[in-house]
Design a protein around this motif. Structure first.
Motif, PDB file in Angstrom:
ATOM      1  N   TYR A 162       0.851  -1.188   0.000  1.00  0.00           N
ATOM      2  CA  TYR A 162       0.000   0.000   0.000  1.00  0.00           C
ATOM      3  C   TYR A 162       0.884   1.234   0.000  1.00  0.00           C
ATOM      4  O   TYR A 162       1.667   1.446   0.930  1.00  0.00           O
ATOM      5  N   HIS A 163       0.777   2.037  -1.058  1.00  0.00           N
ATOM      6  CA  HIS A 163       1.607   3.237  -1.187  1.00  0.00           C
ATOM      7  C   HIS A 163       0.684   4.420  -1.447  1.00  0.00           C
ATOM      8  O   HIS A 163       0.108   4.559  -2.525  1.00  0.00           O
ATOM      9  N   LEU A 164       0.542   5.256  -0.411  1.00  0.00           N
ATOM     10  CA  LEU A 164      -0.339   6.410  -0.517  1.00  0.00           C
ATOM     11  C   LEU A 164       0.437   7.667  -0.162  1.00  0.00           C
ATOM     12  O   LEU A 164       1.018   7.770   0.913  1.00  0.00           O
ATOM     13  N   ASN A 165       0.452   8.612  -1.089  1.00  0.00           N
ATOM     14  CA  ASN A 165       1.064   9.918  -0.842  1.00  0.00           C
ATOM     15  C   ASN A 165      -0.004  10.956  -1.134  1.00  0.00           C
ATOM     16  O   ASN A 165      -0.438  11.114  -2.278  1.00  0.00           O
ATOM     17  N   GLU A 166      -0.450  11.620  -0.086  1.00  0.00           N
ATOM     18  CA  GLU A 166      -1.642  12.470  -0.146  1.00  0.00           C
ATOM     19  C   GLU A 166      -1.631  13.424  -1.343  1.00  0.00           C
ATOM     20  O   GLU A 166      -0.720  14.225  -1.514  1.00  0.00           O
ATOM     21  N   GLY A 167      -2.657  13.285  -2.184  1.00  0.00           N
ATOM     22  CA  GLY A 167      -2.840  14.172  -3.323  1.00  0.00           C
ATOM     23  C   GLY A 167      -1.933  13.890  -4.502  1.00  0.00           C
ATOM     24  O   GLY A 167      -2.037  14.552  -5.535  1.00  0.00           O
TER      25      GLY A 167
ATOM     26  N   PRO B 259      -6.670   6.553  -8.596  1.00  0.00           N
ATOM     27  CA  PRO B 259      -5.923   5.508  -7.888  1.00  0.00           C
ATOM     28  C   PRO B 259      -5.488   4.415  -8.862  1.00  0.00           C
ATOM     29  O   PRO B 259      -6.165   4.151  -9.868  1.00  0.00           O
ATOM     30  N   ARG B 260      -4.363   3.811  -8.560  1.00  0.00           N
ATOM     31  CA  ARG B 260      -3.797   2.806  -9.467  1.00  0.00           C
ATOM     32  C   ARG B 260      -3.784   1.438  -8.771  1.00  0.00           C
ATOM     33  O   ARG B 260      -3.159   1.266  -7.714  1.00  0.00           O
ATOM     34  N   PHE B 261      -4.458   0.471  -9.363  1.00  0.00           N
ATOM     35  CA  PHE B 261      -4.516  -0.886  -8.832  1.00  0.00           C
ATOM     36  C   PHE B 261      -3.648  -1.794  -9.706  1.00  0.00           C
ATOM     37  O   PHE B 261      -3.843  -1.861 -10.925  1.00  0.00           O
TER      38      PHE B 261
ATOM     39  N   ALA C  77      -1.825   7.075  -5.253  1.00  0.00           N
ATOM     40  CA  ALA C  77      -2.511   6.006  -4.533  1.00  0.00           C
ATOM     41  C   ALA C  77      -2.249   4.725  -5.317  1.00  0.00           C
ATOM     42  O   ALA C  77      -2.918   4.442  -6.311  1.00  0.00           O
ATOM     43  N   GLN C  78      -1.239   3.974  -4.874  1.00  0.00           N
ATOM     44  CA  GLN C  78      -0.801   2.762  -5.582  1.00  0.00           C
ATOM     45  C   GLN C  78      -1.111   1.565  -4.689  1.00  0.00           C
ATOM     46  O   GLN C  78      -0.585   1.434  -3.593  1.00  0.00           O
ATOM     47  N   MET C  79      -1.974   0.675  -5.180  1.00  0.00           N
ATOM     48  CA  MET C  79      -2.416  -0.479  -4.406  1.00  0.00           C
ATOM     49  C   MET C  79      -2.018  -1.760  -5.153  1.00  0.00           C
ATOM     50  O   MET C  79      -2.512  -2.013  -6.255  1.00  0.00           O
ATOM     51  N   ILE C  80      -1.123  -2.550  -4.552  1.00  0.00           N
ATOM     52  CA  ILE C  80      -0.548  -3.692  -5.271  1.00  0.00           C
ATOM     53  C   ILE C  80      -1.004  -5.014  -4.654  1.00  0.00           C
ATOM     54  O   ILE C  80      -0.857  -5.235  -3.452  1.00  0.00           O
TER      55      ILE C  80
END
Length: 498
Positions: free
Chosen positions: A381-386, A433-435, A389-392
């Motif tokens: 889970y890689h989230l950097n506000e604004g 967001p990127r899945f 949003a990378q969800m692997i």
């Protein structure tokens, strides 16, 4: 005053307080019992958990949840040597137990006449505030002692990491024991069951591993009914020194199973890193095999399991040494069945390390995201506000193997939907967001087509991509870490085309 006396003596059973009044204050037994029964406003009684002789656990209200309180309460429970003592011993041995695993580890039956069921034991101990049920990241519903929960309340993520590490190592060990039993022809080859979503059962109890066996030592020849197979059952507890209170739940299951006339003869195996003298003697006296990784597979492998736990713990915290992964593959890879679980765990950790090297924000493992209809776990889970949003989703399988189509469907339909809802509740306002699905194997043609259809249909809502084969190699190469690339190519990537 009785309250002052209890404050001085400390939390104890009502029978102990009564005995003290008789012995030291000269009261008759009847008068002492009456005085204790009347109590005082400051004296509290532990609800939901009666003890032998109708005793109750008493404590001064000022002592509640103090170290003295927990020490006295746990001592009283363990001294009772009943179902609550066995459950407490099982939880203390592991610190955290997944609720499904607790139903086997606590020593109580799933259901049996005249015995408290595992679920009843858990419900009563939770109601008494002795145990706590809590959802932990990457583990789901778990059981822990109340004082453990309070002590780690601000660091539950770290506790979850340590528990996942132990469970991964135990899964590797169980797979290795399964193959060991098969190679020795001790069990029916295709009927070995190990713990997972459901716990395997023999009789009224759950175990970590079960298998029918036709060894002459356990089979029964029945007149006019042919041969009745016996069983091999095994529980694992990968802690350094198993004490008697830790193995007592297993001992109780063994004693209780022997009393069930409709269950075939059974060979019992317990596996821990080591045992103290009392635990070892108790297991041996009960006819149980007190095994260790060393006694089963040799000293190198035993050291490998210790190193596995340490390496997984460090890697989950972001301290990744690819050479350690190579060493563990070399050491534990000698065991048939061990590599599968290792590959899955290692792949997640290595993918997280690749992402960290280029990430603009924090990278988390096994993040639980709450959706409308349930939770979804994001492996990396890689989230950097604004910004990002990378969800692997990680699928570490043998190179060349296909990822299960159902798993791909579950990711597309359920997990992505729940994580999107979670991001909406966070108020995500950055780019789409990127899945992503990263795998060391490959997707089937049908799965690829399904991913592409989903991508096109939702192009304005979120991005979706699959990283496999040459694409995975390119991503790893791009971070410019030779040892990381070397580990991927040895264990996760198919050989590059010549």
């Amino acid at each position: 005053m009785l309250a002052d006396l209890l404050k001085s003596l400390g939390p104890c059973l009502s029978t102990d307080l009564t005995d003290y009044l008789v012995t030291h204050r000269g009261l008759s037994p009847a008068a002492a019992r009456q005085r204790v029964s009347r109590g005082a406003p400051q004296i509290k009684r532990l609800a939901h958990m009666p003890f032998a002789r109708k005793a109750r656990f008493l404590y001064h209200q000022d002592d509640y949840a103090s170290p003295y309180y927990w020490e006295s309460l746990y001592a009283a429970i363990l001294a009772a040597n009943g179902p609550y003592a066995r459950a407490l011993g099982a939880v203390q041995a592991r610190e955290v137990v997944q609720t499904d695993h607790f139903l086997g580890a606590c020593g109580a039956p799933i259901a049996q006449k005249k015995q408290l069921s595992a679920r009843t034991v858990l419900d009563r101990m939770v109601a008494a505030n002795v145990l706590v049920e809590q959802v932990l990241p990457g583990l789901g519903p778990c059981v822990m002692a109340k004082n453990t929960y309070e002590y780690h309340q601000k660091s539950l993520d770290e506790l979850a990491v340590a528990t996942r590490t132990r469970l991964t190592a135990e899964s590797v060990l169980l797979d290795s024991i399964q193959e060991w039993l098969r190679r020795l022809a001790m069990v029916s080859f295709n009927k070995v069951r190990t713990r997972g979503v459901e716990m395997p059962r023999v009789g009224t109890f759950a175990w970590d591993l079960t298998a029918p066996s036709y060894l002459t030592s356990v089979l029964t020849r029945q007149k006019d009914k042919g041969i009745k197979p016996g069983w091999v059952v095994c529980d694992v507890l990968l802690i350094e020194s198993a004490q008697l209170k830790h193995v007592e739940p297993f001992l109780h299951k063994v004693r209780s199973l022997a009393a069930l006339t409709n269950v075939g003869r059974t060979m019992f195996i317990m596996v821990a890193q080591s045992y103290d003298t009392e635990a070892f003697k108790a297991l041996r006296s009960a006819g149980i095999m007190p095994a260790t990784p060393k006694s089963l597979f040799g000293e190198d492998v035993a050291d490998g399991f210790r190193e596995l736990i340490q390496t997984l713990n460090e890697a989950a915290k972001g301290v990744v040494d690819p050479e350690k992964f190579d060493q563990l593959f070399s050491t534990l890879g000698k065991l048939e069945g061990a590599v599968g679980n290792m590959r899955g765990a290692f792949f997640e950790l290595l993918v997280a390390e690749v992402v960290r090297k280029t990430a603009a924000g924090p990278v988390k493992l096994n993040k639980i995201c709450k959706g409308k209809d349930g939770n979804a776990e994001v492996d990396v889970y890689h989230l950097n506000e604004g910004i990002t949003a990378q969800m692997i989703e990680c699928k570490g399988v043998a190179p060349g193997s296909l990822v299960d189509d159902e798993e791909v469907g579950l990711w597309l339909i359920t997990r992505i939907t729940r994580v999107r809802h979670y991001l909406q509740n966070l108020g995500w306002s950055g780019p789409l967001p990127r899945f992503e699905l990263w795998t060391s194997g490959a997707l089937s043609v049908q799965a690829r087509e399904r991913v592409e259809r989903t991508r096109l249909a939702n192009a304005k809502k979120f991005e979706i991509m699959v990283v496999e084969g040459d694409a995975l190699r390119s991503v790893v190469k791009a971070v410019n870490d030779t040892s990381l690339l070397k580990t991927f190519e040895r264990h996760f990537l198919p050989q590059a085309a010549a």
